[in-house]
Design a protein around this motif. Structure first.
Motif, PDB file in Angstrom:
ATOM      1  N   UNK A  46       0.811  -1.229   0.000  1.00 31.86           N
ATOM      2  CA  UNK A  46       0.000   0.000   0.000  1.00 31.86           C
ATOM      3  C   UNK A  46       0.842   1.276   0.000  1.00 31.86           C
ATOM      4  N   UNK A  47       2.176   1.165  -0.019  1.00 33.43           N
ATOM      5  CA  UNK A  47       2.995   2.388   0.095  1.00 33.43           C
ATOM      6  C   UNK A  47       2.782   3.321  -1.094  1.00 33.43           C
ATOM      7  N   UNK A  48       2.311   2.758  -2.218  1.00 30.81           N
ATOM      8  CA  UNK A  48       2.069   3.620  -3.390  1.00 30.81           C
ATOM      9  C   UNK A  48       0.954   4.627  -3.120  1.00 30.81           C
ATOM     10  N   UNK A  49       0.143   4.373  -2.080  1.00 30.16           N
ATOM     11  CA  UNK A  49      -0.932   5.292  -1.717  1.00 30.16           C
ATOM     12  C   UNK A  49      -0.594   6.177  -0.538  1.00 30.16           C
ATOM     13  N   UNK A  50       0.646   6.137  -0.037  1.00 30.99           N
ATOM     14  CA  UNK A  50       1.038   6.961   1.114  1.00 30.99           C
ATOM     15  C   UNK A  50       1.010   8.447   0.754  1.00 30.99           C
ATOM     16  N   UNK A  51       0.393   9.250   1.626  1.00 26.13           N
ATOM     17  CA  UNK A  51       0.409  10.707   1.400  1.00 26.13           C
ATOM     18  C   UNK A  51       0.930  11.478   2.623  1.00 26.13           C
ATOM     19  N   UNK A  52       1.334  10.750   3.659  1.00 26.02           N
ATOM     20  CA  UNK A  52       1.960  11.398   4.827  1.00 26.02           C
ATOM     21  C   UNK A  52       2.599  10.319   5.691  1.00 26.02           C
ATOM     22  N   UNK A  53       3.488  10.779   6.581  1.00 25.27           N
ATOM     23  CA  UNK A  53       3.976   9.933   7.664  1.00 25.27           C
ATOM     24  C   UNK A  53       3.595  10.642   8.953  1.00 25.27           C
ATOM     25  N   UNK A  54       3.120   9.883   9.936  1.00 20.11           N
ATOM     26  CA  UNK A  54       2.598  10.502  11.154  1.00 20.11           C
ATOM     27  C   UNK A  54       3.388  10.040  12.376  1.00 20.11           C
ATOM     28  N   UNK A  55       3.659  10.999  13.274  1.00 18.84           N
ATOM     29  CA  UNK A  55       4.305  10.679  14.553  1.00 18.84           C
ATOM     30  C   UNK A  55       3.449  11.259  15.672  1.00 18.84           C
ATOM     31  N   UNK A  56       3.623  10.710  16.865  1.00 20.42           N
ATOM     32  CA  UNK A  56       2.952  11.259  18.044  1.00 20.42           C
ATOM     33  C   UNK A  56       3.774  12.442  18.561  1.00 20.42           C
ATOM     34  N   UNK A  57       3.157  13.615  18.751  1.00 16.14           N
ATOM     35  CA  UNK A  57       3.933  14.794  19.192  1.00 16.14           C
ATOM     36  C   UNK A  57       4.615  14.599  20.544  1.00 16.14           C
ATOM     37  N   UNK A  91       4.193   3.030  21.359  1.00 16.92           N
ATOM     38  CA  UNK A  91       4.826   1.737  21.652  1.00 16.92           C
ATOM     39  C   UNK A  91       4.854   0.790  20.459  1.00 16.92           C
ATOM     40  N   UNK A  92       4.006   1.041  19.432  1.00 15.93           N
ATOM     41  CA  UNK A  92       3.954   0.099  18.308  1.00 15.93           C
ATOM     42  C   UNK A  92       5.072   0.405  17.316  1.00 15.93           C
ATOM     43  N   UNK A  93       5.826  -0.631  16.994  1.00 13.37           N
ATOM     44  CA  UNK A  93       6.896  -0.487  16.010  1.00 13.37           C
ATOM     45  C   UNK A  93       7.855   0.608  16.382  1.00 13.37           C
ATOM     46  N   UNK A  94       8.112   1.489  15.426  1.00 12.40           N
ATOM     47  CA  UNK A  94       9.074   2.582  15.644  1.00 12.40           C
ATOM     48  C   UNK A  94       8.387   3.871  16.065  1.00 12.40           C
ATOM     49  N   UNK A  95       7.045   3.852  16.100  1.00  5.24           N
ATOM     50  CA  UNK A  95       6.311   5.080  16.419  1.00  5.24           C
ATOM     51  C   UNK A  95       6.074   5.944  15.202  1.00  5.24           C
ATOM     52  N   UNK A  96       6.536   5.493  14.014  1.00  7.40           N
ATOM     53  CA  UNK A  96       6.291   6.203  12.763  1.00  7.40           C
ATOM     54  C   UNK A  96       5.230   5.449  11.978  1.00  7.40           C
ATOM     55  N   UNK A  97       4.185   6.151  11.571  1.00  5.41           N
ATOM     56  CA  UNK A  97       3.048   5.512  10.900  1.00  5.41           C
ATOM     57  C   UNK A  97       2.938   6.036   9.478  1.00  5.41           C
ATOM     58  N   UNK A  98       2.903   5.118   8.500  1.00  5.13           N
ATOM     59  CA  UNK A  98       2.619   5.522   7.124  1.00  5.13           C
ATOM     60  C   UNK A  98       1.115   5.773   7.016  1.00  5.13           C
ATOM     61  N   UNK A  99       0.709   6.836   6.367  1.00  3.28           N
ATOM     62  CA  UNK A  99      -0.708   7.204   6.274  1.00  3.28           C
ATOM     63  C   UNK A  99      -1.182   7.006   4.828  1.00  3.28           C
ATOM     64  N   UNK A 100      -2.141   6.085   4.667  1.00  3.42           N
ATOM     65  CA  UNK A 100      -2.685   5.753   3.345  1.00  3.42           C
ATOM     66  C   UNK A 100      -4.186   5.985   3.406  1.00  3.42           C
ATOM     67  N   UNK A 101      -4.671   7.191   3.238  1.00  3.20           N
ATOM     68  CA  UNK A 101      -6.080   7.518   3.500  1.00  3.20           C
ATOM     69  C   UNK A 101      -7.088   6.680   2.724  1.00  3.20           C
ATOM     70  N   UNK A 102      -6.717   6.188   1.554  1.00  2.00           N
ATOM     71  CA  UNK A 102      -7.687   5.446   0.737  1.00  2.00           C
ATOM     72  C   UNK A 102      -7.820   3.986   1.157  1.00  2.00           C
ATOM     73  N   UNK A 103      -6.927   3.510   2.024  1.00  5.65           N
ATOM     74  CA  UNK A 103      -6.902   2.067   2.268  1.00  5.65           C
ATOM     75  C   UNK A 103      -6.797   1.652   3.723  1.00  5.65           C
ATOM     76  N   UNK A 104      -7.195   2.526   4.616  1.00  9.32           N
ATOM     77  CA  UNK A 104      -7.243   2.169   6.032  1.00  9.32           C
ATOM     78  C   UNK A 104      -8.231   3.122   6.706  1.00  9.32           C
ATOM     79  N   UNK A 105      -9.117   2.554   7.522  1.00 13.91           N
ATOM     80  CA  UNK A 105     -10.167   3.362   8.139  1.00 13.91           C
ATOM     81  C   UNK A 105      -9.592   4.476   9.006  1.00 13.91           C
ATOM     82  N   UNK A 106      -8.590   4.138   9.831  1.00 13.20           N
ATOM     83  CA  UNK A 106      -7.999   5.152  10.710  1.00 13.20           C
ATOM     84  C   UNK A 106      -7.178   6.169   9.923  1.00 13.20           C
ATOM     85  N   UNK A 107      -6.502   5.687   8.880  1.00 15.58           N
ATOM     86  CA  UNK A 107      -5.743   6.603   8.021  1.00 15.58           C
ATOM     87  C   UNK A 107      -6.687   7.576   7.318  1.00 15.58           C
ATOM     88  N   UNK A 108      -7.867   7.090   6.963  1.00 11.39           N
ATOM     89  CA  UNK A 108      -8.854   7.951   6.306  1.00 11.39           C
ATOM     90  C   UNK A 108      -9.249   9.110   7.234  1.00 11.39           C
TER      91      UNK A 108
END
Length: 910
Positions: free
Chosen positions: A241-252, A285-302
């Motif tokens: 799904x990385x072809x649909x990534x439009x941001x990377x998100x971190x917790x402030x 705590x999940x993974x590295x704390x960096x989240x790929x954001x794919x708005x078209x293909x994940x409910x939370x990313x949307x």
């Protein structure tokens, strides 16, 4: 009517089922009686009978047949469901075998094939239910896509739209790529899978140097760097799904990733530069704390995309192949793409590492091999908060009762957390959504919602102000409604309660009496029917819901074709008979608990059939004294009074159990009544004696009473075992054409105090008889050998001496102050009885046997005393355990003393 030597279900079942049909014995029309209504959970129209259907429909038939025999106007309405996804998938598969693609057909052409398929394969399951003995009113058979039901569905859609409860919106939905349709949340089954967590390198696009790198590291930042530059690591289970990534998100608040704030990163392989955004949604705590954001293909990313105004790139086609919006892998299947992109990322040096990972993956409930894809698309939804508010109180207040009640919690949790229902499906087979689109004068598109195209045209003209609009200017919505949108109206639409709200039948049969279903469709169906009932009738659709368990094999595994552990119900019926299979199912079916089905239970059911058959032939074979003036045998008179009491007790118990839907226990009550009380005891009590090897005739009063008992027993058994009971009931007396056991009343008086006392006394009598028989068995004394019985101290059951003497083959029953040394004794409650043995036993052999028993008991007692002499055991073991050991001690000491006394007395006789 002469009976065959052996019971053959094949000779009986088809004959009587046709008789019931020919005489309209399942038919129901509104009248002055109390109605008892059940609507069948409609199976898929092209489905075949499986073990779950067997269980569910056996229970329904038991309840309906019992209601008929209570004098109620029982109406069991059958029908089938059009099952949009399942049926369309089967038709598409059949067309493919014929070299035809669905995409090559128009909607009308495809529907012709679908109707042909339905007419060819539909209704098989209803014919199979006849083999089971299902007493449905077949003249009422309905189909969710027949004219009445279809009109009801469309009328309800229009009504709810006009109430503002149905809306159209762009939403993230669950998408089945195989069926190419949206699914509701409840149609997604989550399974744990062994997966992988891919750690990908997202290089920072606008950072060549970090002047304060060491300081940042000291502050807890985790900074990644190699010869190509600085990069962030994103962990994902879906690299495709990385072809649909439009941001990377971190917790402030994440100290690991503070260094990334305000920067941009490059999507690996794709080369797209995307911003680093901040949102507390990200799990530190999940993974590295960096989240790929794919708005078209994940409910939370949307949701993140909407919040942060991100672009949405849909990289999947409807069939889950890669779309042209992707810069890479266009046309490749998503799963193939996952393998290929993982390989390419590794070769490009963009894969940090790969870890094994347990992941929950959603699968289509209908296409169990298809992983569901989150997809953004325009769909129709029903607002559910209103319905949850009207459907929750009746269940929680026990106005509408759940059996077992534990499912109220499941129901409450779902309704309190309810989400809007996606009711549109991208299918052709089903009820087409009654929405009609047209172009307005300014060229934009608008729509109207109407029950017919004619009404839609009239509304479109009014709305647009264009009287020149024609039917060809309207375009009906291509989607069909979710199958459950027709099923939720089932109790209403079966009696035409939507199209004709106050007709005679809906007012008479509704609310129905009970719904029998599985707990797995509480959300899909049960809750929604309750909602529709209160919305359109202002009342519950059924007064009770009985939840069956899941049918499992005897090892506890769910039955499935893949495991090969699901027997063919029709083959079981061919082997054991319908009554045998029904009984086998019910013996293992406690309400709400899973059923551990064992074919041996069907064999037990068949054996019970044979027991009933043989008992009937025995009674019918008796010679009867026709002179009614002959005195009634006193033992027989007592037996008749006792069994009358037992019938009343058992029927009262069955009534209570059936009201609580403890159907398995109700069956066991009548099973034990027939097998243990009637066959093993009553028939023994009244059977004629033999003189010179010839059976004596039975007196007419006893014979008539026995036939009457058989009649009542058959009526009690009939709901569970309809075929054999009809066959024997018809053979019991001369019957008129059209008469049937199922129309016979089953109402017995409640047991009186005298009945209960007599039944309790005979229980003691049976123990006395069993005690004597035990002595015979232990001492190897032939049953024909007459014995004496001594009641030690007092004979508390002297009134029953004649019965005890007959059943135990005794010459005398005396009262003695003390038992003789050569007696073998036994206790019945606190009363002692003894059988003087005299020369009937081998004294030496008896001494040897008792000394062996004594040695065993002394060894057992020594082990008990060893435990009790251990202070740690006595002080630390639970009190109940210590008390049990002390009881073992006292019991053993008592038995040892009795054996020693007996051995000493026997030795005096040597």
């Amino acid at each position: 009517m002469e009976l065959a030597t052996k019971y053959d279900p094949k000779e009986v079942e088809a004959k009587w089922y046709q008789y019931w049909i020919d005489n309209k014995l399942f038919s129901s029309k509104p009248d002055g009686r109390e109605p008892y209504t059940i609507v069948i959970p409609p199976p898929n129209v092209t489905g075949v009978l499986h073990m779950g259907h067997m269980l569910n429909n056996t229970i329904q038939d038991i309840l309906v047949r019992r209601a008929r025999m209570e004098g109620k106007n029982a109406c069991w309405v059958p029908g089938t469901d059009h099952a949009s996804i399942a049926t369309e998938a089967k038709v598409v598969k059949k067309l493919a075998q014929d070299g035809i693609k669905k995409s090559d057909l128009t909607r009308e052409q495809f529907l012709e094939h679908a109707w042909d398929w339905t007419h060819e394969h539909g209704g098989i399951i209803l014919k199979q239910l006849r083999r089971l003995g299902a007493s449905c009113d077949w003249d009422r058979t309905a189909f969710t896509m027949d004219e009445k039901r279809s009109e009801s569905v469309i009328k309800v859609f229009v009504d709810l739209y006009n109430k503002g409860l149905i809306y159209r919106g762009l939403r993230m939905v669950n998408w089945d790529p195989k069926a190419q349709t949206a699914l509701s949340n409840e149609e997604v089954i989550y399974r744990e899978e062994h997966s992988h967590l891919f750690h990908l390198k997202y290089y920072v696009a606008d950072l060549q140097e970090l002047n304060d790198e060491e300081q940042l590291r000291e502050q807890g930042n985790v900074i990644h760097k190699d010869e190509k530059g600085f990069y962030a690591v994103v962990a994902t289970t879906r690299p495709e799904t990385i072809m649909g990534d439009t941001a990377m998100c971190i917790n402030p608040k994440d100290p690991k990733n503070q260094w990334l704030k305000g920067h941009k990163v490059i999507v690996p392989l794709v080369g797209r530069v995307i911003p680093v955004i901040e949102d507390r949604y990200v799990d530190i705590e999940f993974g590295t704390g960096c989240l790929k954001v794919t708005p078209a293909h994940d409910t939370n990313d949307y949701m993140l995309g909407k919040t942060h105004n991100l672009d949405t790139i849909d990289i999947f086609n409807a069939d889950a192949t890669i779309s042209e919006q992707s810069p890479l892998y266009v046309g490749m299947d998503r799963m193939e793409c996952r393998q290929q992109i993982a390989k390419d990322l590794k070769e490009a040096g963009l894969m940090e590492k790969v870890e094994d990972y347990m992941n929950k993956v959603g699968y289509s409930e209908r296409n169990s091999d298809t992983a569901v894809e989150p997809r953004l698309c325009m769909q129709w939804f029903l607002r559910m908060r209103h319905f949850a508010d009207i459907a929750l109180p009746p269940v929680m207040n026990d106005e509408l009762k759940f059996y077992p009640p534990k499912y109220k919690t499941t129901y409450k949790n779902w309704l309190e957390n309810i989400q809007d229902w996606c009711i549109s499906r991208q299918l052709w087979w089903g009820h087409r959504i009654p929405v009609y689109y047209f172009s307005t004068n300014d060229g934009s598109e608008s729509y109207v919602v109407a029950e017919t195209a004619e009404k839609a045209l009239e509304m479109a003209r009014q709305q647009s102000g264009n009287e020149a609009l024609q039917m060809d200017d309207l375009r009906q919505d291509e989607d069909a409604l979710d199958t459950w949108f027709s099923s939720w109206l089932w109790p209403l639409s079966l009696f035409d309660g939507i199209n004709n709200p106050n007709n005679e039948e809906i007012n008479y049969y509704y609310p129905t009496s009970v719904l029998v279903t599985g707990p797995d469709i509480i959300f899909f169906w049960v809750a929604r029917m309750i909602m529709a009932g209160y919305e359109y009738k202002g009342d519950m659709p059924f007064r009770n819901v009985y939840f069956t368990g899941i049918v499992r094999d005897k090892l506890g595994r769910k039955m499935s074709k893949s495991l090969g552990n699901s027997p063919d119900p029709i083959e079981l019926i061919d082997k054991y008979g319908a009554d045998g299979v029904r009984m086998g199912m019910m013996l293992s079916a406690p309400a709400g608990n899973d059923i551990l089905f064992d074919e041996a239970l069907c064999e037990q059911g068949r054996n019970f059939n044979n027991k009933i058959w043989n008992a009937f032939r025995l009674v019918k074979g008796w010679e009867v004294k026709e002179n009614e003036e002959d005195a009634e045998n006193p033992v027989c008179a007592l037996a008749v009074a006792w069994f009358d009491a037992k019938l009343k007790q058992a029927n009262s118990e069955m009534d209570d159990l059936l009201k609580k839907y403890r159907i398995s226990e109700a069956l066991m009550t009548v099973y034990k009544l027939f097998w243990d009380e009637f066959s093993s005891w009553y028939l023994e009590m009244v059977k004629p004696g033999y003189v010179d090897g010839k059976a004596q005739p039975v007196d007419k009063k006893t014979y008539d009473a026995t036939l009457r008992f058989f009649d009542v027993l058959l009526r009690m058994l009939h709901p569970f075992m309809p075929f054999i009971t009809e066959e024997l009931w018809q053979a019991l007396y001369e019957r008129q054409l059209g008469e049937s056991i199922m129309r016979e009343c089953l109402k017995l008086d409640a047991p009186t105090d005298d009945d209960n006392r007599l039944a309790a006394d005979i229980e003691q009598v049976k123990q006395i008889v069993s005690g004597v028989r035990m002595v015979r068995s232990q001492k190897n004394i032939a049953p024909k050998e007459k014995l004496q019985l001594a009641a030690v101290g007092e004979n508390h059951y002297e009134a029953y001496n004649s019965m005890i003497a007959k059943m135990a083959n005794l010459s005398t029953i005396d009262v003695v102050a003390e038992k003789t040394a050569d007696s073998s004794s036994f206790m019945v409650g606190t009363y002692e009885y003894a059988v003087p043995l005299g020369d009937l036993i081998d004294v030496a052999a008896e001494i040897e046997k008792q000394e062996a028993q004594l040695k065993h008991l002394e060894g057992f007692l020594a082990g008990v005393m060893k435990k009790l002499s251990n202070e740690r055991f006595v002080q630390n073991a639970p009190q109940a355990v210590v008390d049990l050991e002390r009881k073992k001690q006292s019991d053993s000491e008592e038995k040892i003393a009795a054996l020693k006394e007996s051995i000493a007395e026997l030795k005096k006789k040597q």
